[in-house]
Scaffold this motif. Structure first.
Motif, PDB file in Angstrom:
ATOM      1  N   GLY A 247       0.879  -1.171   0.001  1.00  0.00           N
ATOM      2  CA  GLY A 247       0.062   0.018   0.251  1.00  0.00           C
ATOM      3  C   GLY A 247       0.787   1.217  -0.059  1.00  0.00           C
ATOM      4  O   GLY A 247       0.485   2.422  -0.660  1.00  0.00           O
TER       5      GLY A 247
ATOM      6  N   THR B 193       4.079   2.112  -5.816  1.00  0.00           N
ATOM      7  CA  THR B 193       3.360   3.243  -6.132  1.00  0.00           C
ATOM      8  C   THR B 193       1.928   2.664  -6.586  1.00  0.00           C
ATOM      9  O   THR B 193       1.823   1.612  -7.020  1.00  0.00           O
ATOM     10  CB  THR B 193       4.048   4.253  -7.249  1.00  0.00           C
ATOM     11  OG1 THR B 193       4.018   3.297  -8.147  1.00  0.00           O
ATOM     12  CG2 THR B 193       5.471   4.694  -6.844  1.00  0.00           C
ATOM     13  N   ALA B 194       1.034   3.724  -6.644  1.00  0.00           N
ATOM     14  CA  ALA B 194      -0.367   3.409  -7.326  1.00  0.00           C
ATOM     15  C   ALA B 194      -0.014   2.638  -8.381  1.00  0.00           C
ATOM     16  O   ALA B 194      -0.663   1.752  -9.024  1.00  0.00           O
ATOM     17  CB  ALA B 194      -0.963   4.642  -7.148  1.00  0.00           C
TER      18      ALA B 194
ATOM     19  N   SER C 276       1.279  -0.916  -8.590  1.00  0.00           N
ATOM     20  CA  SER C 276       0.353  -1.837  -8.177  1.00  0.00           C
ATOM     21  C   SER C 276      -0.936  -2.166  -9.127  1.00  0.00           C
ATOM     22  O   SER C 276      -1.316  -3.042  -9.454  1.00  0.00           O
ATOM     23  CB  SER C 276      -0.272  -1.730  -6.650  1.00  0.00           C
ATOM     24  OG  SER C 276      -0.540  -0.393  -6.533  1.00  0.00           O
ATOM     25  N   ARG C 277      -1.251  -0.947  -9.715  1.00  0.00           N
ATOM     26  CA  ARG C 277      -2.522  -0.842 -10.524  1.00  0.00           C
ATOM     27  C   ARG C 277      -2.095  -1.658 -11.967  1.00  0.00           C
ATOM     28  O   ARG C 277      -2.969  -2.507 -12.278  1.00  0.00           O
ATOM     29  CB  ARG C 277      -2.712   0.696 -10.958  1.00  0.00           C
ATOM     30  CG  ARG C 277      -4.008   0.569 -11.880  1.00  0.00           C
ATOM     31  CD  ARG C 277      -4.510   2.007 -12.019  1.00  0.00           C
ATOM     32  NE  ARG C 277      -5.828   1.967 -12.597  1.00  0.00           N
ATOM     33  CZ  ARG C 277      -6.996   2.562 -12.052  1.00  0.00           C
ATOM     34  NH1 ARG C 277      -6.533   3.614 -11.094  1.00  0.00           N
ATOM     35  NH2 ARG C 277      -8.030   2.329 -12.548  1.00  0.00           N
TER      36      ARG C 277
ATOM     37  N   GLY D 284      -9.293   1.574  -6.791  1.00  0.00           N
ATOM     38  CA  GLY D 284      -9.535   2.575  -5.475  1.00  0.00           C
ATOM     39  C   GLY D 284     -10.135   1.857  -4.323  1.00  0.00           C
ATOM     40  O   GLY D 284      -9.439   2.094  -3.174  1.00  0.00           O
TER      41      GLY D 284
ATOM     42  N   ARG E   1      -6.832  -0.188  -3.107  1.00  0.00           N
ATOM     43  CA  ARG E   1      -5.953   0.401  -2.242  1.00  0.00           C
ATOM     44  C   ARG E   1      -6.260   1.363  -1.076  1.00  0.00           C
ATOM     45  O   ARG E   1      -5.440   1.240  -0.042  1.00  0.00           O
ATOM     46  CB  ARG E   1      -5.554   1.639  -3.570  1.00  0.00           C
ATOM     47  CG  ARG E   1      -4.423   2.380  -3.103  1.00  0.00           C
ATOM     48  CD  ARG E   1      -3.645   2.692  -4.452  1.00  0.00           C
ATOM     49  NE  ARG E   1      -2.640   4.088  -3.815  1.00  0.00           N
ATOM     50  CZ  ARG E   1      -1.491   3.768  -3.601  1.00  0.00           C
ATOM     51  NH1 ARG E   1      -0.864   2.718  -3.587  1.00  0.00           N
ATOM     52  NH2 ARG E   1      -0.818   4.791  -3.293  1.00  0.00           N
TER      53      ARG E   1
ATOM     54  N   ARG F 212      -4.169   0.169   2.239  1.00  0.00           N
ATOM     55  CA  ARG F 212      -3.289   1.113   2.777  1.00  0.00           C
ATOM     56  C   ARG F 212      -4.096   1.529   4.268  1.00  0.00           C
ATOM     57  O   ARG F 212      -3.126   1.613   5.142  1.00  0.00           O
ATOM     58  CB  ARG F 212      -3.500   2.509   2.155  1.00  0.00           C
ATOM     59  CG  ARG F 212      -2.839   2.455   0.697  1.00  0.00           C
ATOM     60  CD  ARG F 212      -2.847   3.956   0.012  1.00  0.00           C
ATOM     61  NE  ARG F 212      -1.477   4.343   0.101  1.00  0.00           N
ATOM     62  CZ  ARG F 212      -1.213   5.693  -0.035  1.00  0.00           C
ATOM     63  NH1 ARG F 212      -2.078   6.355  -0.515  1.00  0.00           N
ATOM     64  NH2 ARG F 212      -0.105   5.753   0.050  1.00  0.00           N
TER      65      ARG F 212
END
Ligand code: TRP
Length: 453
Positions: free
Chosen positions: A401, A405-406, A409-410, A425, A428, A432
């Protein structure tokens, strides 16, 4: 298909059929089950996605994945330590898991030889047989040895494909037997009470230790917190969908656990069993209904065979965590890694095999929230499931998390699945905030001794 099958094989095992029913009984059902289900949804499922994505992204074992993905990021060594904690936990869990798995071997022989039938007609006889079996050190060591031998053999030969093919047949068969048994118990007088016991929560029954145990078990049953799903993820194809795999595995695992409870509790309530030694109900309660059905010996033999297989597909995944570490990080060959780590775990398992004997120890297996006095077996299970797995899972969530970075993982989660839109979203947020907060709060409240028994 191959990945989902292997991962579901890892998840579905003694955790569902042996452990979940008895800890649910000890924690008075309802509220405990609710916490468990919430833990699966809020903590377990997101962390499973995190583990698989870390494995597939790094193509490494538990230690190597954190070393590779954490390189140059804040907290460097801490993350590698989580990998080592996972390998250590795998070592510990397999050492006692194999002992319980060995019991199923004894029961396969018992059923097919016809002897189980005689015992099952007198529940008292079954209990004293089982007590004697546990107290026999040679029998315990023999069964543990056979089971470890099978596990090492599979990892040694690397026969993942063969296991996959067998799982394709045997998992649905286990599922079918459970459905048949569930259908049967629905006609027994205890069924209504069993369902009420499971799904009507009374929160007064819940303790901080019980909440920790529900959380710990959600990790145990989904094979999370030690890098098993991470290791399997490292073999997963990029064109397969991680989100879909996670939902399928969580659903199947939960469904089987609940079904096992409905079956066992219906019998317990129907026949007014004494369940003080609840940790043995898979071996002392279930046979009783088998022999009320036509073909009892066949059904029970087949059932314990399938339980043994479910356990084997779990032990393989645990040994895989330890040996793939040795293969990647120590540079050992697969055969040497499987034999050496397997032999070490086998020897360490003697401690557990020899500690299940005392009748007293048996009734106190896995003492909730207490420093254990229940022998090596209970202590190891308590430490590994209630502490090491949640702590491992907490750090896996923090890593996925906050360190990845977003975008990183995305990309990995969408690979093989297509655009995730809003559900990325949601994932995440869970990984997190929600998962770390829930795990952290439970750990802190237990340390502070909230509502201790
Ligand atoms: N999940 C398995 C069960 O329910 C046991 C298991 C396999 C496991 N691999 C694991 C538990 C990794 C913790 C971590 O029986």
């Amino acid at each position: 298909m191959g990945f989902v099958l292997a991962a579901a094989g890892s998840a579905i095992g003694l955790g569902n059929l042996w452990k979940f029913p008895y800890i649910t009984l000890e924690n008075h059902g309802g509220a405990f089950v609710l916490v468990y289900l919430a833990a699966i949804a809020v903590v377990g499922a997101p962390i499973m996605a995190a583990e698989i994505l870390l494995g597939r992204k790094s193509r490494r074992n538990a230690v190597g994945a954190f070393a590779l993905l954490g390189a140059g990021k804040p907290g460097g060594v801490v993350w590698t330590a989580i990998g080592y904690l996972g390998v250590t936990t795998g070592f510990i869990v397999l050492s006692y898991y194999s002992v319980v798995a060995g019991w199923t071997l004894r029961y396969i022989v018992l059923a097919f030889s016809g002897a189980l039938g005689g015992l099952a007609h007198h529940p008292g006889a079954l209990e004293s047989f089982f007590g004697g079996f546990l107290a026999d050190p040679w029998a315990q060591i023999l069964c543990h040895t056979l089971f470890m031998g099978a596990t090492v053999g599979v990892v040694f030969l690397g026969v993942g494909k063969g296991i996959e093919r067998a799982a394709k047949l045997l998992m649905p068969l286990l599922f079918m037997i459970l459905v048949v048994l569930a259908g049967y118990v629905a006609t027994t007088p205890g069924f209504g009470r069993a369902v009420g016991f499971l799904f009507r929560p009374t929160f007064a029954d819940l303790t901080a230790g019980g909440v920790l145990e529900a959380l710990g078990h959600s990790f145990f049953t989904l094979s999370l917190g030690m890098g098993a799903m991470l290791t399997y993820g490292s073999y997963m194809r990029r064109r397969d969908s991680i989100p879909r795999a996670v939902l399928t595995i969580c659903f199947l695992d939960t469904f089987i656990a609940i079904m096992a409870c409905v079956i066992m509790f219906s019998i317990i309530f129907s026949f007014d069993f004494e369940v003080s030694k609840s940790s043995t109900i898979l071996f002392t309660t279930i046979p009783v209904i088998f022999y009320k059905l036509p073909g009892g010996a066949m059904i029970s033999g087949l059932f314990y065979l399938l339980v043994a297989f479910a356990a084997l597909s779990s032990t393989i995944s645990i040994l895989e965590v330890v040996s793939s570490y040795a293969i990647d990080e120590l540079g050992w060959g697969r055969r040497r890694a499987a034999l050496t780590t397997g032999a070490a775990i086998w020897v360490f398992g003697f401690l557990s095999a020899l500690s299940v004997g005392g009748v007293d120890a048996l009734s106190k297996i896995n003492p909730i929230g207490r420093a254990s006095t229940a022998g090596v077996f209970g202590t190891l299970d308590y430490l590994a499931s209630n502490w090491f797995l949640p702590v491992g899972g907490l750090f896996i969530a923090l890593f996925a998390g906050w360190i990845l970075t977003a975008a990183e993982s995305r990309d990995e989660l969408e690979e093989g699945n297509g655009p995730l839109a809003g559900s990325f979203g949601a994932w995440r947020f869970l990984i997190r905030f929600a998962a770390p907060a829930a795990v952290g709060a439970i750990i802190v409240s237990v340390i502070l001794g909230a509502e201790y028994q």
